[in-house]
Write a protein that holds these residues in place. Structure first.
Motif, PDB file in Angstrom:
ATOM      1  N   CYS A   1      18.784  14.697 117.251  1.00 40.13           N
ATOM      2  CA  CYS A   1      17.580  15.468 117.551  1.00 40.13           C
ATOM      3  C   CYS A   1      16.989  14.863 118.807  1.00 40.13           C
TER       4      CYS A   1
ATOM      5  N   PHE B   1      14.731  15.114 122.549  1.00 37.58           N
ATOM      6  CA  PHE B   1      13.497  15.701 123.060  1.00 37.58           C
ATOM      7  C   PHE B   1      13.508  15.764 124.583  1.00 37.58           C
TER       8      PHE B   1
ATOM      9  N   VAL C   1      14.793  19.765 121.073  1.00 35.18           N
ATOM     10  CA  VAL C   1      13.394  20.173 120.985  1.00 35.18           C
ATOM     11  C   VAL C   1      12.750  20.103 122.364  1.00 35.18           C
TER      12      VAL C   1
ATOM     13  N   ILE D   1       9.509  20.040 124.598  1.00 37.74           N
ATOM     14  CA  ILE D   1       8.118  19.607 124.425  1.00 37.74           C
ATOM     15  C   ILE D   1       7.281  20.223 125.546  1.00 37.74           C
TER      16      ILE D   1
ATOM     17  N   PHE E   1       5.291  11.073 122.748  1.00 38.42           N
ATOM     18  CA  PHE E   1       5.539  11.697 121.448  1.00 38.42           C
ATOM     19  C   PHE E   1       6.598  10.917 120.666  1.00 38.42           C
TER      20      PHE E   1
ATOM     21  N   GLU F   1       5.240   7.865 119.048  1.00 41.19           N
ATOM     22  CA  GLU F   1       4.489   8.219 117.835  1.00 41.19           C
ATOM     23  C   GLU F   1       5.434   8.494 116.673  1.00 41.19           C
ATOM     24  N   LEU F   2       6.488   9.217 116.953  1.00 39.85           N
ATOM     25  CA  LEU F   2       7.418   9.646 115.901  1.00 39.85           C
ATOM     26  C   LEU F   2       8.101   8.430 115.257  1.00 39.85           C
TER      27      LEU F   2
ATOM     28  N   ASP G   1       6.155   7.041 112.483  1.00 36.46           N
ATOM     29  CA  ASP G   1       5.795   8.017 111.443  1.00 36.46           C
ATOM     30  C   ASP G   1       6.930   8.131 110.404  1.00 36.46           C
ATOM     31  N   PRO G   2       6.577   8.411 109.159  1.00 34.04           N
ATOM     32  CA  PRO G   2       7.638   8.609 108.153  1.00 34.04           C
ATOM     33  C   PRO G   2       8.672   9.658 108.581  1.00 34.04           C
ATOM     34  N   ALA G   3       8.253  10.645 109.367  1.00 32.48           N
ATOM     35  CA  ALA G   3       9.193  11.688 109.801  1.00 32.48           C
ATOM     36  C   ALA G   3      10.319  11.105 110.650  1.00 32.48           C
TER      37      ALA G   3
ATOM     38  N   TRP H   1      15.757   7.165 111.935  1.00 33.97           N
ATOM     39  CA  TRP H   1      16.140   7.666 113.260  1.00 33.97           C
ATOM     40  C   TRP H   1      16.376   6.509 114.229  1.00 33.97           C
TER      41      TRP H   1
ATOM     42  N   PRO I   1      17.208  25.441 122.985  1.00 34.45           N
ATOM     43  CA  PRO I   1      16.443  24.561 122.099  1.00 34.45           C
ATOM     44  C   PRO I   1      16.297  25.147 120.696  1.00 34.45           C
ATOM     45  N   SER I   2      16.253  24.250 119.706  1.00 30.05           N
ATOM     46  CA  SER I   2      15.984  24.664 118.330  1.00 30.05           C
ATOM     47  C   SER I   2      14.529  25.096 118.205  1.00 30.05           C
ATOM     48  N   ALA I   3      13.669  24.442 118.993  1.00 30.60           N
ATOM     49  CA  ALA I   3      12.233  24.723 118.913  1.00 30.60           C
ATOM     50  C   ALA I   3      11.549  24.254 120.185  1.00 30.60           C
TER      51      ALA I   3
ATOM     52  N   ILE J   1       7.791  22.772 121.011  1.00 27.16           N
ATOM     53  CA  ILE J   1       6.602  22.307 120.289  1.00 27.16           C
ATOM     54  C   ILE J   1       5.621  21.635 121.248  1.00 27.16           C
TER      55      ILE J   1
ATOM     56  N   PRO K   1       3.354  18.241 122.039  1.00 29.21           N
ATOM     57  CA  PRO K   1       3.735  16.839 121.830  1.00 29.21           C
ATOM     58  C   PRO K   1       2.920  16.147 120.746  1.00 29.21           C
TER      59      PRO K   1
ATOM     60  N   LEU L   1       2.747  15.211 116.270  1.00 27.84           N
ATOM     61  CA  LEU L   1       3.488  15.148 115.014  1.00 27.84           C
ATOM     62  C   LEU L   1       3.240  16.392 114.165  1.00 27.84           C
TER      63      LEU L   1
ATOM     64  N   ALA M   1      10.957  17.911 110.595  1.00 31.04           N
ATOM     65  CA  ALA M   1      10.795  16.574 109.996  1.00 31.04           C
ATOM     66  C   ALA M   1      11.675  16.415 108.748  1.00 31.04           C
TER      67      ALA M   1
END
Lengths: 430, 430
Positions: free
Chosen positions: A172, A174, A195, A197, A207, A210-211, A214-216, A220, B413-415, B417, B419, B421, B430
């Motif tokens: 994944c 960015f 993805v 941004i 970003f 931050e990720l 984060d648990p998300a 990774w 891109p898949s998405a 977004i 920047p 969470l 996620a």
């Protein structure tokens, strides 16, 4: 997490997943840590790098082992943070790209010594990023990560997508949402998540940081963040290959592009290692850094005699080098000064001219970063900073097919004719 | 110009500029001619090919010599129409590209034997054309040509431009005037003359044939016309490399794309040579040809049981294979039938699907021709014509970066977004 006795070769890591690597060490304060998915010193927040107990005492045996190894960076497995059997694991197997003796270019530049281009466009996804990603993938495997990720403006996204596909990871990655269509296709075609941004590269980077917290982002591996110490080591292989391809000899001068500056510092690290273990004779070498004028914070600091690098807002066609606040800038300044090199920059027009010069003399179609190094080499010779009578290696780290826009406006057919000999003669081509 | 005693190894050519090559011989009537810049039999107008006195009697010594040679096609100099010191002359040094063990793709296709991709996107200009051009350049040097030329739809133009630049030739290449911008840039960037012809590829070809007979074309080496017998031999190196990389072993099955058909016939020639000189064990192998449905004259003839190939008007995204009247079509039919192989085709949608399949399983971004071979492999397995329990090699002859348009409409891109969470979670990533 700091450890005291990591120098002992009896630690599991020394004989296992990380080969000769024994610890991570802080480049600022020297504190050591166990090999793990960390990138900043707990004590001083300095960047961490891999520390080794390199094979010593039998340089001839090591040289033979390398020379009979695979035609990829894995021939240098004894000097990298990877297991001895790494070549048997699924990988893109990058590296051992051509070192091209550039006699035509030498003539044009007035070089009377040896001039070589280290052409990393020959890597699987056509940039040097395959080297660094390959090491990061191996670390991700060891740490049990299941998703590979990165922030990227193009080359890295493709390299991660491809490597993840081969090695069986989810990916994944960015990118800024408004990249050129070609780079987006290249990043997406390997089937991982891509993805976009809404923002620029700095927003993407922020970003990702931050990720990671984060648990998300659990599980990774961000190749250029929490795997960065391992990732960076991939650039050492450029130094190893150059010396081996010169017949186990140090170049006198080497010209390296600067984005974050990591590559240049790792090339220096690699050269010093080869000297330390006796694979090359200890002789002076000079390392030169190359930037685009539109993003030249390190060059500006070098010329001003500063130790700190003042960030810039990038504006250059050399997008793969467009890092306005390069993390390794101060280390680059140290190395250029210590070795007697320099840091120089060229403008967009000079970059395009240099891309075309390299193409028409050596048949190598470089990306803009290659135009930067060739253009800077020319300028350094003109300014008397680079000695044209010595052995010089210039890096091309990427592929012109990925930055067609740079040369497209000024590169086209000599003539359009009807399919007749008369039309051919009229065009003055006969 | 026909000669009687060319078999004698005392002719200058046998020990000189053409290495083990001793003559040109007609593939139709067998008449022999001195090695020269000719391509058609004076007796019957059949195509000429290079005849050899290959090194015999010491396969172990030859194998060692090859294995310690350069990492390029020049390691096979003892089996090619080139001088022994060819590796010291300026060249792009193509070849010895990766043979990728494609375990992920094998699983998807239900292959239980070994599946390998021979990935020729690793060549200097990222297609197999670098191989054939390198041999043609060497012949041009020997014949004293000063200009290199060709008719091309893209890959070949870039390969000739780059090789000419490195080797110090003038180049003048001809393309249809309405090619994609990227291919035009790639063909022009090396600084030679690039001439757009108002017409299609057939018009370009016809024009080149006229030019060869005209004083304006004197001193010109057209790599795929008057240098064609030498040029074609470059494809043999694919066979040599595959066998060496398999551990000096023949593959059981090999899937080759068909444009003119020359590559397939030369791979067969190469395999037969390795058997004859004892470098591999003599075992049966099957050669399969792959075409795009929109240009499938050989596949159509194969399925209909015909010996002649009826020309088609090409209409396919696989432009590098879009030759509607393939010169070597009948020879391809012979080889497929003799070895127990087949010729099959896939449509444009299957080509795109196969490009993506290869990318997501092995991290290899192939051009449309690679989509054709992978797609045909899948179809041949489904139809029971290719045995999934054996060792199979599939060729990828080019690079996805050159045919981005094929996958661009369905690859992105898949998405997109913001920047944050929250935005990341909302996108379901996620």
């Amino acid at each position: 997490m700091a450890v005291q006795s990591v120098e002992s070769s009896t630690t599991p890591s020394a004989s296992g997943a990380f080969g000769p690597a024994v610890a991570l060490s802080c480049r600022e304060c020297g504190e050591r840590f166990e090999l793990g998915p960390i990138f900043a010193c707990e004590a001083c927040f300095g960047p961490l790098e891999v520390a080794y107990e390199l094979p010593a005492g039998d340089p001839e045996g090591l040289r033979r082992r390398i020379e009979t190894g695979p035609n990829s960076i894995w021939r240098y497995a004894p000097l990298l943070p990877v297991p001895a059997d790494v070549a048997e694991l699924p990988s893109l197997n990058p590296g051992f790209t051509q070192l091209v003796k550039a006699d035509n270019l030498a003539r044009e530049l007035g070089v009377t010594g040896e001039l070589h281009i280290k052409d990393d466009s020959g890597n699987p996804t056509h940039s040097f990023k395959d080297r660094v990603v390959a090491i990061a993938v191996q670390a991700a495997r060891t740490f049990g990560f299941t998703t590979l990720s990165c922030s990227s403006t193009g080359n890295l996204a493709g390299a991660v997508g491809a490597a993840a596909a081969r090695a069986g990871f989810r990916s994944c990655v960015f990118i800024p949402h408004d990249l050129e269509a070609g780079k987006v296709v290249m990043a997406a075609v390997y089937g991982g998540e891509l993805v976009g941004i809404e923002g620029n590269y700095d927003d993407v980077n922020r970003f990702c940081s931050e990720l990671i917290g984060d648990p998300a982002g659990e599980g990774w591996g961000f190749v250029n963040v929490n795997l960065r110490p391992y990732y960076g080591e991939g650039s050492k292989t450029l130094a190893y290959e150059i010396c081996e391809q010169l017949g186990w000899r140090l170049p006198d001068q080497i010209v390296v592009p600067i984005a974050s500056g990591s590559q240049l510092t790792k090339i220096d690290k690699g050269l010093k290692e080869l000297i330390a273990i006796g694979l090359v004779e200890d002789r002076p070498y000079k390392i030169f850094g190359a930037q685009a004028e539109g993003c030249s914070p390190v060059s500006a600091a070098f010329k001003a005699g500063h130790d700190v690098v003042r960030p810039q807002k990038p504006r250059t066609i050399a997008k793969s080098l467009a890092i306005g606040n390069p993390a390794d800038g101060p280390y680059v300044l140290d190395i250029a000064r210590r070795t007697g090199g320099a840091v120089e920059d060229v403008n967009d027009e000079q970059i395009v001219d240099a891309i075309k010069l390299l193409a028409r003399t050596e048949g190598i179609f470089a990306e803009t970063a290659g135009g930067v190094t060739v253009g800077v080499t020319k300028k350094l010779i003109e300014d008397g900073l680079l000695d044209p009578s010595l052995t010089t290696v210039v890096l091309n780290t990427g592929d012109g097919l990925k930055t067609l826009d740079a040369v497209a406006p000024t590169t086209g057919p000599s003539a359009i004719i009807r399919p007749t000999l008369d039309s051919f003669r009229e065009a003055g081509l006969a």
